[in-house]
Design a protein around this motif. Structure first.
Motif, short mmCIF file in Angstrom:
data_model
loop_
_atom_site.label_atom_id
_atom_site.label_comp_id
_atom_site.label_asym_id
_atom_site.label_seq_id
_atom_site.Cartn_x
_atom_site.Cartn_y
_atom_site.Cartn_z
N LEU A 80 44.10 55.03 -9.53
CA LEU A 80 42.88 55.14 -8.72
C LEU A 80 42.19 56.48 -8.85
CD1 LEU A 80 44.14 53.42 -5.45
CD2 LEU A 80 42.85 52.40 -7.32
N ALA A 81 42.85 57.44 -9.46
CA ALA A 81 42.29 58.79 -9.57
C ALA A 81 40.92 58.75 -10.22
CB ALA A 81 43.23 59.68 -10.38
N GLY A 82 39.97 59.38 -9.53
CA GLY A 82 38.60 59.46 -10.04
C GLY A 82 37.70 58.31 -9.61
N ARG A 83 38.28 57.24 -9.07
CA ARG A 83 37.45 56.11 -8.64
C ARG A 83 36.85 56.40 -7.27
NH1 ARG A 83 40.76 50.73 -9.68
NH2 ARG A 83 38.92 49.84 -8.70
N SER A 84 35.74 55.78 -6.97
CA SER A 84 35.07 55.95 -5.69
C SER A 84 35.87 55.25 -4.60
CB SER A 84 33.67 55.33 -5.78
OG SER A 84 33.13 55.15 -4.50
N CYS A 85 36.02 55.93 -3.45
CA CYS A 85 36.75 55.29 -2.36
C CYS A 85 35.98 54.07 -1.85
CB CYS A 85 37.07 56.27 -1.24
SG CYS A 85 35.69 56.84 -0.27
N ARG A 86 34.65 54.09 -1.96
CA ARG A 86 33.85 52.92 -1.57
C ARG A 86 34.25 51.69 -2.36
NH1 ARG A 86 28.92 53.71 1.06
NH2 ARG A 86 28.31 55.87 1.33
N GLU A 87 34.46 51.89 -3.65
CA GLU A 87 34.82 50.79 -4.54
C GLU A 87 36.20 50.23 -4.19
OE1 GLU A 87 36.14 50.44 -9.21
OE2 GLU A 87 34.97 52.17 -8.58
N VAL A 88 37.14 51.10 -3.85
CA VAL A 88 38.52 50.68 -3.60
C VAL A 88 38.69 50.18 -2.17
CG1 VAL A 88 40.91 51.47 -3.49
CG2 VAL A 88 39.42 52.24 -5.35
N VAL A 89 38.21 50.92 -1.19
CA VAL A 89 38.43 50.57 0.22
C VAL A 89 37.41 49.54 0.70
CG1 VAL A 89 38.52 51.45 2.58
CG2 VAL A 89 39.48 52.81 0.71
N CYS A 90 36.15 49.83 0.52
CA CYS A 90 35.09 48.95 1.03
C CYS A 90 34.78 47.80 0.06
CB CYS A 90 33.81 49.74 1.27
SG CYS A 90 33.99 51.06 2.48
N LYS A 91 35.32 47.89 -1.13
CA LYS A 91 35.05 46.90 -2.19
C LYS A 91 33.56 46.82 -2.47
CE LYS A 91 39.40 45.43 -2.10
NZ LYS A 91 40.34 46.41 -2.41
N SER A 92 32.93 47.99 -2.45
CA SER A 92 31.48 48.08 -2.67
C SER A 92 31.18 49.41 -3.34
CB SER A 92 30.75 48.02 -1.33
OG SER A 92 29.39 48.36 -1.48
N ASP A 93 30.21 49.39 -4.24
CA ASP A 93 29.77 50.65 -4.83
C ASP A 93 28.34 50.96 -4.41
OD1 ASP A 93 28.49 48.72 -6.27
OD2 ASP A 93 29.19 49.38 -8.24
N ARG A 94 27.91 50.30 -3.33
CA ARG A 94 26.55 50.50 -2.82
C ARG A 94 26.45 51.81 -2.05
NH1 ARG A 94 25.56 45.77 0.87
NH2 ARG A 94 23.94 47.18 1.52
N PRO A 95 25.72 52.78 -2.58
CA PRO A 95 25.59 54.06 -1.88
C PRO A 95 24.73 53.97 -0.62
CG PRO A 95 24.32 54.08 -3.91
CD PRO A 95 25.07 52.78 -3.89
N ASP A 96 23.99 52.86 -0.45
CA ASP A 96 23.13 52.72 0.73
C ASP A 96 23.93 52.30 1.97
OD1 ASP A 96 23.59 50.20 -0.53
OD2 ASP A 96 21.90 49.34 0.56
#
Length: 185
Positions: free
Chosen positions: A66-82
């Protein structure tokens, strides 16, 4: 000969230091992994620096790096910055933050976030601790429903029901008791 001896001594020190650092890293990882709570370490850009085994279990990420991945992508299952992130508060202010019932993926978490600071006192990241409270929330909801059912039964029965304290004062009387004996609640 003096330069070679000095170089050999520096390499020997470096080797011992690296061995000690590796041992310290392994000990820290063992402590990190045996914690009963999910732990996530992120940088200022909300990129994952580290996480423990419990966090991987909670968010079903297995052995994926997981190193370097966005926490939004891993935890929220979303890469939406909004999508608003409550955990930006700590990264922006350095103040600890708690979300006592944060819901993600149908699970309830009590999350505490604390800032990580460099030697100059600047916030460089944060540590988030995830406590899965889903079962507790479900038990509390079941208890509320059970209490409501029993309250309905006690209030709508034609039987007279009362509860008295040890000193004889009344603690509870139902509607049938009041109506039959002519008292108000």
């Amino acid at each position: 000969g003096i330069v070679a001896g000095s170089f050999r001594q520096v390499l020997s020190h470096l080797s011992r230091t690296n061995s000690q650092l590796q041992l310290a890293r392994e000990e820290l990882q063992a402590v990190f992994d045996c914690a009963g709570l999910g732990i996530l370490v992120i940088d200022r850009d909300q990129r994952i620096l580290a996480c423990n085994a419990k966090f991987r279990e909670q968010f079903a990420v297995g052995a994926v790096d997981l190193a370097g991945r966005s926490c939004r992508e891993v935890v929220c299952k979303s890469d939406r910055p909004d999508r608003p992130c409550p955990f930006l508060h700590t990264l922006q202010t350095g103040e600890a933050f708690r979300s006592p019932d944060w819901i993600v993926g149908g699970r309830h978490y009590d999350i505490v976030e604390t800032a990580i600071r460099n030697q100059a006192g600047e916030v460089t990241g944060s540590v988030l601790v995830y406590s899965d409270i889903t079962e507790r929330i479900a038990a509390e909801e079941a208890l509320r429903h059970s209490e409501a059912r029993y309250r309905d039964i006690f209030e709508n029965t034609s039987d007279l029901i009362l509860s008295a304290r040890p000193d004889g004062s009344l603690e509870y009387v139902n509607k049938a008791w009041c109506v039959t004996l002519g008292y108000s609640q």
